[in-house]
Design a protein around this motif. Structure first.
Motif, short mmCIF file in Angstrom:
data_model
loop_
_atom_site.label_atom_id
_atom_site.label_comp_id
_atom_site.label_asym_id
_atom_site.label_seq_id
_atom_site.Cartn_x
_atom_site.Cartn_y
_atom_site.Cartn_z
N SER A 142 -19.10 26.30 20.97
CA SER A 142 -18.12 27.63 20.48
C SER A 142 -17.89 28.52 21.67
N LEU A 143 -18.54 28.64 22.80
CA LEU A 143 -18.54 29.31 24.00
C LEU A 143 -18.71 30.56 23.76
N THR A 144 -19.65 31.00 22.74
CA THR A 144 -19.88 32.24 22.42
C THR A 144 -21.15 32.74 23.20
N GLN A 145 -21.08 33.96 23.93
CA GLN A 145 -22.04 34.10 24.75
C GLN A 145 -23.42 34.94 23.93
N THR A 146 -24.34 34.37 24.12
CA THR A 146 -25.78 34.86 23.43
C THR A 146 -26.86 35.11 24.39
N ALA A 147 -26.79 35.13 25.77
CA ALA A 147 -27.42 35.68 26.37
C ALA A 147 -26.85 36.08 27.56
N SER A 148 -27.62 36.71 28.86
CA SER A 148 -27.10 37.15 30.14
C SER A 148 -28.19 37.07 30.86
#
Length: 408
Positions: A142-148
């Protein structure tokens, strides 16, 4: 009557090398790697070099060429996002490049991964893949950011050697069989973080937390979730995380630079550990070899030669037919006219085919790397063209009734 041995003087013989390389490209299926460049990426050349060292064919390509449709990610087996300072790290390391890929190449990237492609992000490339949502990722891509990747706890840029330990139970194809390696880190924002601690448990259970920083003095295995002291962990990442993979195990990213230790003489301690004659592969090269080996062992897709390949072959057949007719006529003037015409037609086909090979970089011979295979493909090509010449000669004899040509 013209002696059939003169066929060996036909320009077709100049076609053999090109034919050999096409065979190598189509049948051997060289692993192709797209090395993304542009906007401040500066580790693209060494990343391309390490893939070449393990037998792949790498091509450095500006991101905009994919975005604008000049290049297709589907034409490659592996995508590599190297380190550097994309967009000057403005708005955060990897943020703008991540958005460039996330929105400019969204469908290309999704289809590439869904169709079995591999990807790696190193340092700034890891930041890009995390901030575009491809890592740690999800099953839906989904290309959803969950970390950084946040600022190092030290508050400054870290340039030092670290020891990494890998999860041997992980399904990550890049890290298969690797236990520990020593590689350098070069970053100011390498602290792996997430706002949802439950995700860390999920990623750990799913084998996605692939590599952690460890104390080199501790016996193997020693990776732990307990935060290491600085500088053993150069950035204070959660659970000492140095790299992760996606649910498929084919997309992998890490903050350290494995490409920076591709040879033993690049290691920080080689003068204390090795003799001058003991140089060889560095500890970081295994990651890239694993990826290339994985692609080579995958079931091969049936590959159809491009349309322009057929243009070249058609021109070759036409030139051979005309040449045979001129030979069978027994008339010297007619023979030379036919020979010149066949030469012109064949040259057109040769130019078309050469341009195709040049575009696909198949004309670049890598001398000394795989001489046995190259010789085999050369032999196959020679036999193939020889059979074509023989068949056309036989057809000409049958249709013209001039059986004396065989005797001459």
């Amino acid at each position: 009557m013209i002696n059939p041995s003169q066929f060996y003087q036909h320009p077709l013989m100049n076609y053999v090398l090109l034919g050999r390389e096409l065979w190598m490209e189509v049948l051997q299926m060289v692993v192709k790697v797209a090395i993304l460049t542009g906007f401040g990426i500066n580790c693209d050349r060494e990343t391309a070099a390490v893939f070449e060292m393990v037998g792949a064919e790498s091509e450095r390509i500006h991101v905009n060429r994919f975005v604008n449709g000049e290049k297709k990610l589907s034409d490659f087996h592996i995508m590599a996002v190297p380190g550097g300072f994309s967009f000057g790290d403005h708005l955060g390391s990897g943020r703008l490049m991540g958005n460039r890929l996330r929105f400019g190449m969204r469908e290309q990237v999704r289809e590439f991964i869904q169709n079995g492609g591999l990807a790696i992000g190193i340092c700034n490339g890891f930041q890009v893949l995390v901030k575009m949502g491809l890592l740690p990722g999800d099953d839906e891509i989904s290309l959803t950011q969950t970390a950084s990747l946040a600022l190092n706890d030290s508050g400054h840029y870290e340039d030092r050697w670290v020891t990494l330990e890998f999860d041997t139970n992980s399904h990550c194809v890049w890290t298969k069989g690797i236990e520990r390696i020593r590689v350098p880190v070069r970053h100011g924002e390498g602290k792996f973080v997430t706002t949802d601690p439950n995700l860390l448990d999920h990623w750990a259970a799913n084998g996605q937390i692939v590599v952690k920083y460890v104390d080199p003095n501790d016996p193997y295995p020693s990776s732990s979730d307990e935060l290491l002291k600085y500088p053993l962990s150069p950035n204070a990442s959660m659970r000492n995380i140095a790299g992760v993979c996606d649910p498929t195990g084919r997309v992998f990213g890490l903050m350290p630079h494995p490409e920076a230790n591709h040879s033993t003489w690049l290691g920080a301690t080689w003068t204390r550990e090795l003799k001058p004659t003991e140089h060889g592969e560095g500890e970081g090269l295994a990651l890239f070899r694993n990826a290339v080996d994985y692609v080579e062992k995958k079931p091969k897709k049936k590959m159809t030669p491009p349309r322009k390949f057929y243009y070249g072959i058609i021109c070759t057949f036409i030139s051979l037919i005309i040449f045979n007719l001129g030979n069978a006529s027994g008339d010297l003037d007619y023979f030379f006219s036919a020979w010149i015409l066949s030469l012109i037609i064949f040259t057109v086909g040769l130019i078309v085919e050469y341009n195709h090979l040049r575009r696909h970089k198949a004309h670049r011979l890598k001398i000394g790397e795989v001489p046995f295979k190259e010789n085999i493909f050369t032999f196959i090509t020679l036999i193939g063209f020889g059979l074509v010449i023989f068949c056309l000669l036989l057809i000409t004899v049958i249709f013209t009734g001039n059986f004396d040509i065989i005797g001459h």
